[in-house]
Scaffold this motif. Structure first.
Motif, mmCIF file in Angstrom:
data_model
loop_
_atom_site.group_PDB
_atom_site.id
_atom_site.type_symbol
_atom_site.label_atom_id
_atom_site.label_comp_id
_atom_site.label_asym_id
_atom_site.label_seq_id
_atom_site.Cartn_x
_atom_site.Cartn_y
_atom_site.Cartn_z
ATOM 1 N N ASP A 16 102.435 31.355 4.986
ATOM 2 C CA ASP A 16 101.748 32.431 4.260
ATOM 3 C C ASP A 16 101.540 33.652 5.144
ATOM 4 O O ASP A 16 101.752 34.791 4.717
ATOM 5 N N LEU A 17 101.122 33.413 6.372
ATOM 6 C CA LEU A 17 100.890 34.527 7.296
ATOM 7 C C LEU A 17 102.192 35.249 7.635
ATOM 8 O O LEU A 17 102.222 36.478 7.717
ATOM 9 N N ARG A 18 103.262 34.496 7.805
ATOM 10 C CA ARG A 18 104.553 35.132 8.091
ATOM 11 C C ARG A 18 105.022 35.974 6.910
ATOM 12 O O ARG A 18 105.545 37.079 7.088
ATOM 13 N N ALA A 19 104.845 35.455 5.706
ATOM 14 C CA ALA A 19 105.243 36.209 4.518
ATOM 15 C C ALA A 19 104.415 37.480 4.384
ATOM 16 O O ALA A 19 104.945 38.548 4.034
ATOM 17 N N GLU A 20 103.126 37.378 4.662
ATOM 18 C CA GLU A 20 102.258 38.558 4.596
ATOM 19 C C GLU A 20 102.667 39.589 5.645
ATOM 20 O O GLU A 20 102.685 40.801 5.371
ATOM 21 N N ALA A 21 103.006 39.126 6.839
ATOM 22 C CA ALA A 21 103.442 40.043 7.899
ATOM 23 C C ALA A 21 104.754 40.719 7.525
ATOM 24 O O ALA A 21 104.935 41.918 7.766
ATOM 25 N N ASP A 22 105.681 39.967 6.925
ATOM 26 C CA ASP A 22 106.946 40.554 6.491
ATOM 27 C C ASP A 22 106.714 41.628 5.416
ATOM 28 O O ASP A 22 107.328 42.695 5.450
ATOM 29 N N ALA A 23 105.833 41.336 4.474
ATOM 30 C CA ALA A 23 105.529 42.307 3.422
ATOM 31 C C ALA A 23 104.905 43.565 4.019
ATOM 32 O O ALA A 23 105.231 44.685 3.606
#
Length: 63
Positions: A16-23
């Motif tokens: 989840d954190l990686r996806a948020e950082a990518d966004a």
């Protein structure tokens, strides 16, 4: 908590954190105007939710 369960929860949170950082990176790369627009939009959504969920301030009439 069972160690395997803890590890699975950790993996899900990390994804989840990686996806948020990518966004966030994509929004920042799109330009400052889009990032500002998104922040303003989410701020307005948060404000609206606070206004909607606020309890009425006037007490009910008791008869």
């Amino acid at each position: 908590m069972h160690p395997e369960t803890h590890l699975a929860l950790h993996r899900v949170r990390a994804l989840d954190l990686r996806a948020e950082a990518d966004a966030y990176r994509l929004a920042a790369a799109a330009g400052p105007h889009r990032l500002l627009r998104a922040r303003l939009g989410w701020t307005l959504v948060g404000l609206g939710l606070r206004l909607v969920t606020t309890a009425p301030r006037t007490p009910a009439l008791v008869r």
